[in-house]
Design a protein around this motif. Structure first.
Motif, mmCIF file in Angstrom:
data_model
loop_
_atom_site.group_PDB
_atom_site.id
_atom_site.type_symbol
_atom_site.label_atom_id
_atom_site.label_comp_id
_atom_site.label_asym_id
_atom_site.label_seq_id
_atom_site.Cartn_x
_atom_site.Cartn_y
_atom_site.Cartn_z
ATOM 1 N N GLY A 4 0.794 -1.235 0.000
ATOM 2 C CA GLY A 4 0.000 0.000 0.000
ATOM 3 C C GLY A 4 0.817 1.271 0.000
ATOM 4 O O GLY A 4 0.269 2.364 -0.179
ATOM 5 N N THR A 5 2.115 1.170 0.200
ATOM 6 C CA THR A 5 2.984 2.345 0.120
ATOM 7 C C THR A 5 3.177 2.748 -1.335
ATOM 8 O O THR A 5 3.375 1.899 -2.208
ATOM 9 C CB THR A 5 4.357 2.038 0.740
ATOM 10 O OG1 THR A 5 4.197 1.647 2.102
ATOM 11 C CG2 THR A 5 5.266 3.257 0.673
ATOM 12 N N SER A 6 3.114 4.033 -1.604
ATOM 13 C CA SER A 6 3.469 4.559 -2.927
ATOM 14 C C SER A 6 4.251 5.847 -2.727
ATOM 15 O O SER A 6 3.928 6.652 -1.855
ATOM 16 C CB SER A 6 2.230 4.801 -3.791
ATOM 17 O OG SER A 6 1.318 5.675 -3.144
ATOM 18 N N PHE A 7 5.304 6.039 -3.512
ATOM 19 C CA PHE A 7 6.137 7.234 -3.444
ATOM 20 C C PHE A 7 5.853 8.109 -4.656
ATOM 21 O O PHE A 7 6.021 7.675 -5.799
ATOM 22 C CB PHE A 7 7.615 6.857 -3.409
ATOM 23 C CG PHE A 7 8.048 6.156 -2.149
ATOM 24 C CD1 PHE A 7 7.893 6.757 -0.909
ATOM 25 C CD2 PHE A 7 8.624 4.896 -2.200
ATOM 26 C CE1 PHE A 7 8.293 6.118 0.249
ATOM 27 C CE2 PHE A 7 9.030 4.253 -1.051
ATOM 28 C CZ PHE A 7 8.864 4.862 0.184
ATOM 29 N N HIS A 8 5.439 9.349 -4.398
ATOM 30 C CA HIS A 8 5.121 10.315 -5.440
ATOM 31 C C HIS A 8 6.121 11.470 -5.339
ATOM 32 O O HIS A 8 6.261 12.077 -4.276
ATOM 33 C CB HIS A 8 3.694 10.834 -5.272
ATOM 34 C CG HIS A 8 2.667 9.745 -5.177
ATOM 35 N ND1 HIS A 8 1.946 9.297 -6.258
ATOM 36 C CD2 HIS A 8 2.253 8.994 -4.108
ATOM 37 C CE1 HIS A 8 1.126 8.328 -5.875
ATOM 38 N NE2 HIS A 8 1.299 8.128 -4.580
ATOM 39 N N PHE A 9 6.789 11.791 -6.416
ATOM 40 C CA PHE A 9 7.874 12.767 -6.416
ATOM 41 C C PHE A 9 7.364 14.070 -7.015
ATOM 42 O O PHE A 9 7.019 14.119 -8.209
ATOM 43 C CB PHE A 9 9.060 12.206 -7.206
ATOM 44 C CG PHE A 9 9.550 10.892 -6.663
ATOM 45 C CD1 PHE A 9 10.574 10.837 -5.736
ATOM 46 C CD2 PHE A 9 8.960 9.690 -7.071
ATOM 47 C CE1 PHE A 9 11.021 9.628 -5.222
ATOM 48 C CE2 PHE A 9 9.401 8.475 -6.571
ATOM 49 C CZ PHE A 9 10.429 8.444 -5.641
ATOM 50 N N VAL A 10 7.306 15.120 -6.192
ATOM 51 C CA VAL A 10 6.654 16.358 -6.619
ATOM 52 C C VAL A 10 7.548 17.564 -6.354
ATOM 53 O O VAL A 10 8.277 17.617 -5.365
ATOM 54 C CB VAL A 10 5.294 16.547 -5.909
ATOM 55 C CG1 VAL A 10 4.318 15.452 -6.304
ATOM 56 C CG2 VAL A 10 5.455 16.573 -4.399
ATOM 57 N N ASP A 11 7.480 18.507 -7.252
ATOM 58 C CA ASP A 11 8.151 19.796 -7.107
ATOM 59 C C ASP A 11 7.062 20.813 -6.799
ATOM 60 O O ASP A 11 6.364 21.275 -7.703
ATOM 61 C CB ASP A 11 8.896 20.142 -8.391
ATOM 62 C CG ASP A 11 9.693 21.448 -8.289
ATOM 63 O OD1 ASP A 11 9.768 22.009 -7.179
ATOM 64 O OD2 ASP A 11 10.248 21.883 -9.320
ATOM 65 N N ALA A 12 6.881 21.128 -5.521
ATOM 66 C CA ALA A 12 5.740 21.948 -5.120
ATOM 67 C C ALA A 12 6.057 22.669 -3.819
ATOM 68 O O ALA A 12 6.937 22.267 -3.057
ATOM 69 C CB ALA A 12 4.496 21.079 -4.939
ATOM 70 N N SER A 13 5.316 23.730 -3.569
ATOM 71 C CA SER A 13 5.428 24.455 -2.305
ATOM 72 C C SER A 13 4.826 23.623 -1.178
ATOM 73 O O SER A 13 4.055 22.677 -1.432
ATOM 74 C CB SER A 13 4.674 25.777 -2.402
ATOM 75 O OG SER A 13 3.270 25.520 -2.539
ATOM 76 N N PRO A 14 5.150 23.936 0.086
ATOM 77 C CA PRO A 14 4.520 23.217 1.193
ATOM 78 C C PRO A 14 3.002 23.238 1.122
ATOM 79 O O PRO A 14 2.340 22.224 1.375
ATOM 80 C CB PRO A 14 5.049 23.949 2.430
ATOM 81 C CG PRO A 14 6.378 24.475 2.012
ATOM 82 C CD PRO A 14 6.189 24.869 0.569
ATOM 83 N N GLU A 15 2.435 24.388 0.776
ATOM 84 C CA GLU A 15 0.978 24.502 0.720
ATOM 85 C C GLU A 15 0.395 23.576 -0.348
ATOM 86 O O GLU A 15 -0.608 22.894 -0.117
ATOM 87 C CB GLU A 15 0.567 25.952 0.439
ATOM 88 C CG GLU A 15 0.860 26.927 1.558
ATOM 89 C CD GLU A 15 2.299 27.438 1.555
ATOM 90 O OE1 GLU A 15 2.634 28.239 2.443
ATOM 91 O OE2 GLU A 15 3.091 27.020 0.668
ATOM 92 N N LYS A 16 1.021 23.538 -1.519
ATOM 93 C CA LYS A 16 0.484 22.725 -2.612
ATOM 94 C C LYS A 16 0.636 21.239 -2.318
ATOM 95 O O LYS A 16 -0.303 20.454 -2.532
ATOM 96 C CB LYS A 16 1.185 23.065 -3.925
ATOM 97 C CG LYS A 16 0.628 22.286 -5.110
ATOM 98 C CD LYS A 16 1.268 22.708 -6.424
ATOM 99 C CE LYS A 16 0.709 21.894 -7.590
ATOM 100 N NZ LYS A 16 1.325 22.305 -8.888
ATOM 101 N N VAL A 17 1.801 20.810 -1.842
ATOM 102 C CA VAL A 17 1.983 19.388 -1.583
ATOM 103 C C VAL A 17 1.094 18.933 -0.429
ATOM 104 O O VAL A 17 0.619 17.789 -0.421
ATOM 105 C CB VAL A 17 3.464 19.049 -1.323
ATOM 106 C CG1 VAL A 17 3.933 19.544 0.037
ATOM 107 C CG2 VAL A 17 3.703 17.552 -1.451
#
Length: 214
Positions: free
Chosen positions: A119-132
């Protein structure tokens, strides 16, 4: 109320929560002594072991309760920097990462999602704290979001006033160098109620609860 939480943040007596340099051999950057009292067997519940229920273990066991997603910084996922190398790296945790939820990793170099059978999934995002945080809240399905670290990521979310609960375990050691947690957070205590309890292990647990968050 859905909350954004930090758990099991180990901090030395002089305010460091990680070492300077993360490597394959030293995932905490030479600050492994911070975790000498940590019992990771209980992160999904103290019912998982037959040892006595101590205050320390009870505190550690809150880590997995009611969590639907996690956010972590790139250095918690691995030692690499820059563009991701084609080395097959899938994190420190092998085939069964302990998170059991979607995990959002902050990075300037997004990559394909990694999914595991537990059930673990790793999503790699370039985003501000608010957006992530919005992404993680959507993925959490009405449960809480955990800010998993490292200390720079926790500090960034505290500076953005996005943390509702913070569990700090102060460890009676002096590191002398590393990554500090409290820099740029002067007056933080004015936004929280703070309770402390010390245990026979030498740890002092601090529970910071956000004041006035509806």
């Amino acid at each position: 109320m859905v909350q954004t939480r930090v758990h099991n943040l180990f901090v030395s007596s002089d305010g460091y929560a990680a070492g300077d340099h993360v490597t394959l051999e030293e995932p905490i950057g030479g600050a492994g002594a911070l975790f000498g009292k940590f019992d990771g067997r209980v992160i999904h519940g103290i019912h998982r072991i037959k040892d006595p229920v101590t205050v320390d273990r009870a505190m550690f066991s809150m880590w997995g309760q009611g969590i639907g997603a996690e956010i972590m910084g790139r250095r918690k996922f691995g030692p690499q920097s820059g563009e991701w190398p084609d080395d097959g790296w899938e994190g420190w945790w092998g085939d069964e990462p302990p998170f059991l939820t979607p995990v959002f990793i902050l990075t300037h170099f997004p990559r394909k999602t990694l999914e595991f059978a537990n059930g673990t999934s790793f999503h790699f995002v370039d985003a501000s704290p608010e957006k992530v945080l919005r992404l993680a809240q959507d993925a959490a399905g009405g449960l809480d979001v955990r800010i998993g670290g490292g200390p720079s990521t926790v500090s960034e979310f505290l500076q953005a006033d996005l943390i509702d609960f913070l569990h700090v375990a102060i460890v009676p050691i002096v590191l002398g160098s590393g990554v500090r947690i409290w820099d740029h957070l002067a007056g933080l205590e004015d936004r929280f109620s703070v309770e402390s309890i010390s245990t026979s292990s030498g740890l002092t647990h601090q529970l910071w609860n956000r004041i006035g968050r509806d």
